[in-house]
Design an enzyme around this catalytic site. Structure first.
Site, short mmCIF file in Angstrom:
data_model
loop_
_atom_site.label_atom_id
_atom_site.label_comp_id
_atom_site.label_asym_id
_atom_site.label_seq_id
_atom_site.Cartn_x
_atom_site.Cartn_y
_atom_site.Cartn_z
N VAL A 17 0.83 -1.21 0.00
CA VAL A 17 0.00 0.00 0.00
C VAL A 17 0.87 1.27 0.00
CG1 VAL A 17 -1.82 1.28 1.22
CG2 VAL A 17 -1.87 -1.23 1.21
N LYS A 107 -6.82 -2.01 10.04
CA LYS A 107 -8.05 -2.49 10.70
C LYS A 107 -7.78 -3.31 11.94
CE LYS A 107 -6.66 -4.72 7.06
NZ LYS A 107 -7.02 -5.23 5.76
N GLU A 131 -10.55 5.17 6.07
CA GLU A 131 -11.40 4.59 5.02
C GLU A 131 -10.82 3.31 4.43
OE1 GLU A 131 -14.21 3.62 3.31
OE2 GLU A 131 -14.71 5.71 3.62
N GLY A 136 -11.18 -1.85 1.42
CA GLY A 136 -10.23 -1.22 0.50
C GLY A 136 -10.72 0.08 -0.10
N ASP A 203 -9.38 -10.79 9.97
CA ASP A 203 -9.42 -9.53 9.23
C ASP A 203 -10.87 -9.08 9.01
OD1 ASP A 203 -7.90 -7.54 7.33
OD2 ASP A 203 -9.55 -8.34 6.13
N LYS A 207 -12.96 -5.79 10.59
CA LYS A 207 -13.76 -4.86 9.78
C LYS A 207 -15.20 -4.83 10.28
CE LYS A 207 -10.80 -5.55 5.75
NZ LYS A 207 -10.48 -6.48 4.66
N GLY A 306 -5.60 -4.83 -2.43
CA GLY A 306 -4.62 -4.52 -3.47
C GLY A 306 -4.01 -3.14 -3.23
N1 LIG Z 1 -2.77 -4.94 0.94
C1 LIG Z 1 -4.07 -4.66 0.97
O1 LIG Z 1 -4.82 -5.04 0.07
C2 LIG Z 1 -4.63 -3.88 2.08
C3 LIG Z 1 -3.91 -3.58 3.21
N2 LIG Z 1 -4.49 -2.85 4.21
C4 LIG Z 1 -3.72 -2.55 5.40
O2 LIG Z 1 -2.67 -1.67 5.04
C5 LIG Z 1 -1.55 -1.88 5.89
C6 LIG Z 1 -0.33 -2.19 5.06
O3 LIG Z 1 -0.59 -3.33 4.29
P1 LIG Z 1 0.39 -3.80 3.12
O4 LIG Z 1 0.99 -2.63 2.47
O5 LIG Z 1 -0.37 -4.78 2.34
O6 LIG Z 1 1.49 -4.58 3.98
P2 LIG Z 1 3.02 -4.81 3.60
O7 LIG Z 1 3.49 -5.90 4.51
O8 LIG Z 1 3.18 -4.98 2.15
O9 LIG Z 1 3.68 -3.41 4.00
C7 LIG Z 1 4.01 -3.04 5.30
C8 LIG Z 1 5.40 -2.45 5.26
O10 LIG Z 1 5.71 -1.90 6.52
C9 LIG Z 1 7.08 -2.17 6.77
N3 LIG Z 1 7.33 -2.07 8.22
C10 LIG Z 1 7.07 -2.98 9.17
N4 LIG Z 1 7.48 -2.50 10.37
C11 LIG Z 1 7.95 -1.27 10.16
C12 LIG Z 1 8.49 -0.27 11.01
N5 LIG Z 1 8.63 -0.47 12.32
N6 LIG Z 1 8.90 0.89 10.45
C13 LIG Z 1 8.79 1.09 9.13
N7 LIG Z 1 8.27 0.19 8.26
C14 LIG Z 1 7.86 -0.99 8.80
C15 LIG Z 1 7.32 -3.55 6.21
O11 LIG Z 1 8.70 -3.78 5.96
C16 LIG Z 1 6.47 -3.49 4.94
O12 LIG Z 1 7.24 -3.06 3.84
C17 LIG Z 1 -1.97 -3.00 6.85
O13 LIG Z 1 -2.51 -2.44 8.02
C18 LIG Z 1 -3.05 -3.72 6.07
O14 LIG Z 1 -3.96 -4.41 6.90
C19 LIG Z 1 -5.77 -2.38 4.14
C20 LIG Z 1 -6.54 -2.64 3.05
C21 LIG Z 1 -6.03 -3.43 1.95
N1 LIG Z 2 -6.15 -8.81 3.43
C1 LIG Z 2 -7.23 -7.93 3.20
C2 LIG Z 2 -6.75 -6.67 2.59
C3 LIG Z 2 -7.77 -5.62 2.60
O1 LIG Z 2 -8.30 -5.23 3.61
C4 LIG Z 2 -8.24 -8.59 2.28
O2 LIG Z 2 -7.90 -9.60 1.68
O3 LIG Z 2 -9.37 -8.09 2.19
NA NA Z 3 -13.03 1.59 2.26
#
Ligand SMILES: NC(=O)C1=CN([C@@H]2O[C@H](COP(=O)(O)OP(=O)(O)OC[C@H]3O[C@@H](n4cnc5c(N)ncnc54)[C@H](O)[C@@H]3O)[C@@H](O)[C@H]2O)C=CC1
Ligand SMILES: N[C@@H](CC=O)C(=O)O
Ligand code: NA
Length: 430
Positions: A17, A107, A131, A136, A203, A207, A306
């Protein structure tokens, strides 16, 4: 009129993200500035692996010291996309203490400790927007909080986890195996860092707790949400659903009781008729129905996971929070004035599909039917298929209390003629 001094943004996390948030902030800088009324400056990016090559990102902005970044004092908005409970919780609290507003997609954290974070935002006169944390890209938090603030929400029901929808869809339509489908969802950036959160329903439960809290103006804790994941859904369940003209989806259902005096929140796989709009929600798409007293039924549909779709929701929040800052105002904070009790799962009333392995001999069907009747659970249909002295019995019930169904199943397990309970699935959307 455009302010020339930029609003400074600190980005915490540059994964699936975060990368997209940084990209959109850069590529659409002029549009964002025009919409906000001031330019945005990406003032720092906290990462865990500083050596990683990040295309389009100025290495000079990258730091491993997230705490120092949020403590700088000149940061207007902190965008938290690290995920997990710690250090995200402490970093957000520190950001408020140092005068920043916060946009988060987390979340898990909001469901675990949203109350503390919302109180901190309130105490420091700052915004906490999230949001992206629910469904998403789909606007759902803001419509519930703002557009429907004058209505009375009765029910929120839908598919809020992209990964599990992707897996069930693949298993159902292409006969893919569970692990293969999960690997694909992970590679596409849909799954959580630990996909157990997706497949075990944590998860979606997080939500549901956020949605129920906003919809019913009541604090609904994660532990208040009944949770079942998809790990026990088999291809036999999907085939059985198909025979009934249904499919299987992982649903989140938050409901106000008929007397309006309590609420329930639950996440579990359920069979839904193929004619229901949720049945045609494919891949990682999400769809949520909101039923409100005056509005009637509203449906929200779109990409639920995504990098880019989630970043869209984050950027929308960022624009809103920046506008609030320029206006010297705050957006709506947490609203929990109703304080409704959350009822247990046993109080939920729905239909059930129960698959039993039984002995194929005279009187078994009557014995099974008696157990249902003794527990006040009325049978709608029964289908039996026998082979070599054993039979599989599929019972679909009329609407019954979940507690009554649990009692029925326990009693069935105690019958000598019942060899096992192969599956129990709720039937929704009829
Ligand atoms: N991927 C998705 O489709 C969605 C993700 N989210 C939420 O968004 C957030 C991020 O998700 P993603 O980007 O998918 O995860 P991700 O695992 O790809 O990214 C998280 C990043 O944070 C970094 N990180 C971890 N600890 C850290 C620290 N102490 N300082 C700095 N960086 C650190 C990690 O190295 C990683 O690159 C989560 O809370 C997830 O639940 C929400 C909706 C959709
Ligand atoms: N892991 C979550 C990411 C979005 O919130 C999902 O699959 O819906
Ligand atoms: Na949303």
């Amino acid at each position: 009129m455009m302010r020339t001094r930029p609003l400074k943004v600190a980005l915490l996390g540059c994964g699936v993200v975060g990368t997209e948030v940084a990209r959109i902030m850069t590529t659409h800088a002029d549009d964002l500035a025009a919409r906000i009324g001031a330019p945005l400056e990406l003032a720092g990016i906290a990462v865990r692996r500083p050596g990683k090559v990040r295309e389009g990102i100025d290495p000079g902005l990258v730091t491993t010291d997230a705490t120092a970044l949020v403590k700088r004092g000149d940061i207007d908005v902190v965008v938290e996309v690290i995920g997990g409970i710690e250090p995200a919780r402490t970093l957000i609290a520190t950001a408020f203490e140092h005068g920043a507003s916060v946009v988060s997609a987390n979340k898990a954290l909001l469901a675990e400790d949203g109350a503390t974070l919302n109180e901190a935002a309130e105490r420091h006169g700052r915004d906490l927007y999230f949001e992206a944390a629910v469904a998403g890209a789909i606007p759902l938090v803001r419509p519930l909080r703002e557009s429907l603030a004058g209505d009375h929400v009765q029910r929120v029901l839908g598919i809020v986890n992209g990964t599990t929808n992707f897996i069930l869809d693949r298993m159902d339509t292409s006969g893919a195996g569970y692990s293969e489908a999960l690997d694909e969802a992970t590679a596409l950036g849909y799954a959580e860092a630990d996909p157990t959160a997706d497949v075990e329903g944590f998860d979606a439960a997080a939500k549901a707790s956020i949605l129920a809290g906003i919809a019913f103006h009541t604090r609904v804790r994660l532990d208040d949400v009944h949770r079942e994941g998809i790990t026990e859904v088999t291809s036999a369940d999907l085939a059985s659903a198909k025979r009934m003209g249904c499919t299987v989806k992982l649903l989140a259902i938050c409901e106000r009781a008929a007397d309006g005096k309590s609420v329930t929140a639950r996440v579990h796989p359920a069979m839904i008729p193929l004619s229901h709009p949720l049945a045609s929600v494919r891949e990682a798409y999400n769809a949520v129905f909101v039923e409100a007293e005056a509005a009637g039924q509203l449906m929200f549909y779109g990409p639920g996971a995504g990098g880019a779709p989630t970043a869209s929701a984050v950027l929308g929040d960022l624009v809103a929070v920046c506008r609030n800052r320029l206006a010297g105002a705050r957006g709506p904070g947490e609203s929990v004035y109703a304080r409704l009790p959350v009822s247990p799962m046993g109080d939920v009333v729905t239909r059930y599909h129960i698959s039993l392995d039984v002995a194929d001999k005279p009187g078994v069907l009557a014995q099974v039917a008696t157990v249902f009747a003794e527990h006040g659970v009325s049978i709608d249909t029964v289908r039996q298929k026998g082979k070599d002295g054993e039979a599989s019995l599929v019972v679909v019930t009329h609407r019954a209390f979940d507690a009554a169904l649990s009692g029925t199943v326990e009693a069935l397990r105690g019958l000598d003629t019942v060899r096992g309970v192969a599956s129990i699935m709720r039937v929704e959307g009829e």
